[in-house]
Design a protein around this motif. Structure first.
Motif, mmCIF file in Angstrom:
data_model
loop_
_atom_site.group_PDB
_atom_site.id
_atom_site.type_symbol
_atom_site.label_atom_id
_atom_site.label_comp_id
_atom_site.label_asym_id
_atom_site.label_seq_id
_atom_site.Cartn_x
_atom_site.Cartn_y
_atom_site.Cartn_z
ATOM 1 N N ILE A 60 9.672 82.370 -61.261
ATOM 2 C CA ILE A 60 9.653 83.998 -61.156
ATOM 3 C C ILE A 60 8.822 85.600 -61.356
ATOM 4 O O ILE A 60 8.518 86.367 -61.603
ATOM 5 N N GLY A 61 10.541 85.979 -62.470
ATOM 6 C CA GLY A 61 10.486 86.570 -63.649
ATOM 7 C C GLY A 61 9.010 87.339 -64.009
ATOM 8 O O GLY A 61 8.322 86.595 -64.505
ATOM 9 N N GLY A 62 9.670 88.381 -65.097
ATOM 10 C CA GLY A 62 8.722 89.005 -66.353
ATOM 11 C C GLY A 62 7.307 88.563 -65.660
ATOM 12 O O GLY A 62 5.978 88.548 -66.591
ATOM 13 N N ARG A 63 6.805 88.906 -64.125
ATOM 14 C CA ARG A 63 5.083 88.684 -64.074
ATOM 15 C C ARG A 63 4.650 90.028 -63.835
ATOM 16 O O ARG A 63 5.532 91.015 -63.209
ATOM 17 N N ASP A 64 3.288 90.538 -64.434
ATOM 18 C CA ASP A 64 2.661 91.348 -64.138
ATOM 19 C C ASP A 64 1.924 91.325 -63.328
ATOM 20 O O ASP A 64 1.961 92.625 -62.245
ATOM 21 N N ASP A 65 1.933 90.494 -62.145
ATOM 22 C CA ASP A 65 0.944 90.395 -60.891
ATOM 23 C C ASP A 65 2.361 90.047 -59.961
ATOM 24 O O ASP A 65 1.275 89.768 -58.741
ATOM 25 N N ILE A 66 3.694 90.497 -59.816
ATOM 26 C CA ILE A 66 4.222 90.832 -58.934
ATOM 27 C C ILE A 66 5.395 92.055 -59.512
ATOM 28 O O ILE A 66 5.713 92.291 -59.821
ATOM 29 N N TRP A 67 5.651 92.389 -57.806
ATOM 30 C CA TRP A 67 6.006 93.877 -58.031
ATOM 31 C C TRP A 67 7.735 93.694 -57.313
ATOM 32 O O TRP A 67 7.816 92.303 -56.169
ATOM 33 N N TYR A 68 8.948 93.293 -58.253
ATOM 34 C CA TYR A 68 10.383 93.314 -57.701
ATOM 35 C C TYR A 68 10.374 94.481 -57.450
ATOM 36 O O TYR A 68 10.820 95.878 -57.522
ATOM 37 N N ALA A 69 11.646 94.158 -55.844
ATOM 38 C CA ALA A 69 12.061 95.140 -55.158
ATOM 39 C C ALA A 69 12.695 95.283 -54.503
ATOM 40 O O ALA A 69 13.191 94.490 -54.090
ATOM 41 N N THR A 70 13.516 96.465 -54.176
ATOM 42 C CA THR A 70 14.862 96.396 -53.468
ATOM 43 C C THR A 70 14.344 96.399 -51.878
ATOM 44 O O THR A 70 12.774 96.843 -51.779
ATOM 45 N N ASN A 71 15.594 96.025 -51.194
ATOM 46 C CA ASN A 71 15.065 96.785 -49.664
ATOM 47 C C ASN A 71 14.428 97.944 -49.038
ATOM 48 O O ASN A 71 13.108 97.783 -48.797
ATOM 49 N N ILE A 72 14.865 98.430 -50.196
ATOM 50 C CA ILE A 72 14.856 100.000 -49.725
ATOM 51 C C ILE A 72 13.622 100.247 -50.033
ATOM 52 O O ILE A 72 12.338 101.360 -49.226
ATOM 53 N N GLU A 73 13.068 100.011 -51.497
ATOM 54 C CA GLU A 73 12.508 100.476 -51.836
ATOM 55 C C GLU A 73 10.620 99.986 -51.238
ATOM 56 O O GLU A 73 9.626 99.986 -50.949
ATOM 57 N N ILE A 74 10.608 98.476 -50.639
ATOM 58 C CA ILE A 74 9.699 97.699 -49.222
ATOM 59 C C ILE A 74 10.045 98.713 -48.432
ATOM 60 O O ILE A 74 8.518 98.523 -47.741
ATOM 61 N N CYS A 75 10.848 99.438 -47.513
ATOM 62 C CA CYS A 75 11.095 99.941 -46.978
ATOM 63 C C CYS A 75 10.303 101.629 -47.334
ATOM 64 O O CYS A 75 9.154 101.249 -46.153
ATOM 65 N N GLU A 76 10.475 101.486 -48.095
ATOM 66 C CA GLU A 76 9.793 103.038 -48.472
ATOM 67 C C GLU A 76 7.825 102.781 -48.946
ATOM 68 O O GLU A 76 7.387 103.972 -48.236
ATOM 69 N N TYR A 77 7.960 101.634 -49.393
ATOM 70 C CA TYR A 77 6.449 101.773 -49.794
ATOM 71 C C TYR A 77 5.551 101.387 -48.238
ATOM 72 O O TYR A 77 4.580 102.416 -47.873
ATOM 73 N N ILE A 78 6.438 100.658 -47.312
ATOM 74 C CA ILE A 78 5.126 100.535 -46.322
ATOM 75 C C ILE A 78 5.244 101.884 -44.851
ATOM 76 O O ILE A 78 3.978 102.603 -44.666
ATOM 77 N N LYS A 79 6.406 102.540 -45.818
ATOM 78 C CA LYS A 79 6.028 103.835 -44.601
ATOM 79 C C LYS A 79 5.820 104.987 -45.195
ATOM 80 O O LYS A 79 4.398 106.024 -44.473
ATOM 81 N N ALA A 80 4.952 104.776 -46.788
ATOM 82 C CA ALA A 80 4.291 105.298 -47.222
ATOM 83 C C ALA A 80 2.880 105.044 -46.930
ATOM 84 O O ALA A 80 1.452 105.681 -46.966
ATOM 85 N N GLN A 81 2.606 103.879 -46.845
ATOM 86 C CA GLN A 81 1.169 103.016 -46.791
ATOM 87 C C GLN A 81 0.600 103.371 -45.345
ATOM 88 O O GLN A 81 -0.462 103.486 -44.538
ATOM 89 N N LYS A 82 1.830 103.140 -43.861
ATOM 90 C CA LYS A 82 1.570 103.777 -42.494
ATOM 91 C C LYS A 82 0.735 105.143 -42.588
ATOM 92 O O LYS A 82 0.599 106.065 -41.540
ATOM 93 N N SER A 83 1.453 106.750 -44.109
ATOM 94 C CA SER A 83 1.628 107.339 -43.342
ATOM 95 C C SER A 83 -0.008 107.820 -44.091
ATOM 96 O O SER A 83 -0.238 109.219 -44.052
ATOM 97 N N LEU A 84 -1.072 107.058 -44.503
ATOM 98 C CA LEU A 84 -2.417 107.419 -45.317
ATOM 99 C C LEU A 84 -2.740 107.765 -44.141
ATOM 100 O O LEU A 84 -2.865 107.506 -42.256
ATOM 101 N N ILE A 85 -3.925 109.269 -44.427
ATOM 102 C CA ILE A 85 -4.935 109.755 -43.420
ATOM 103 C C ILE A 85 -5.878 109.387 -43.732
ATOM 104 O O ILE A 85 -6.452 109.407 -45.009
ATOM 105 N N ILE A 86 -6.988 108.723 -43.208
ATOM 106 C CA ILE A 86 -8.609 108.166 -43.329
ATOM 107 C C ILE A 86 -9.284 109.114 -42.140
ATOM 108 O O ILE A 86 -9.398 109.147 -41.238
ATOM 109 N N SER A 87 -10.320 109.181 -42.717
ATOM 110 C CA SER A 87 -11.303 110.320 -42.759
ATOM 111 C C SER A 87 -11.843 108.958 -41.391
ATOM 112 O O SER A 87 -12.034 107.495 -41.815
ATOM 113 N N VAL A 88 -12.887 109.665 -40.552
ATOM 114 C CA VAL A 88 -13.453 108.952 -39.350
ATOM 115 C C VAL A 88 -14.053 108.214 -39.620
ATOM 116 O O VAL A 88 -14.395 106.355 -39.581
ATOM 117 N N ASP A 89 -15.270 108.142 -40.996
ATOM 118 C CA ASP A 89 -15.978 107.689 -41.373
ATOM 119 C C ASP A 89 -15.743 106.139 -43.130
ATOM 120 O O ASP A 89 -16.639 105.486 -43.344
#
Length: 123
Positions: A60-89
């Protein structure tokens, strides 16, 4: 609820699940893929099977196509993803968070990233 977050597998099954996970790569998905392995280091001593986690890490290790993250990094990323503001169109995406967020545009399947504080124009 992150307190109810269930791992994918115990480390005794990590090779099997790791191979399945790698079969999903390459490519992006509209829903993120997560391989969450849990266990305790003392179990490797007790079961005399350190080679199991060593083989998993080589696979599994050393791959460019995998993000290796801790639990808190994943939680913070999900929060950032949910905070995106997308226009109506769906032509503008604003990222008010402090980290880059990746997403797949649903109509075209094109992969985009929107940097921290950036407004992205989708053409």
């Amino acid at each position: 609820d992150y307190m109810e977050w269930h791992p994918t597998c115990h480390h005794r099954d990590c090779l099997e699940y790791g191979k399945k996970f790698l079969d999903l790569i390459p490519g992006y998905s509209s829903s993120p893929r997560l391989l969450y392995v849990w266990g305790h280091s003392y179990e490797f001593d007790r079961n005399n099977n350190w080679e199991l986690i060593e083989e998993f890490c080589k696979m599994i290790g050393g791959r460019d196509d995998i993000w290796y993250a801790t639990n808190i990094e994943i939680c913070e990323y999900i929060k950032a993803q949910k905070s995106l503001i997308i226009s109506v169109d769906n032509k503008y995406v604003y990222n008010p968070s402090a980290q880059e967020v990746w997403f797949t545009e649903s109509d075209t399947g094109k992969v985009y990233s929107v940097k921290a504080g950036e407004t992205l124009i989708i053409k």
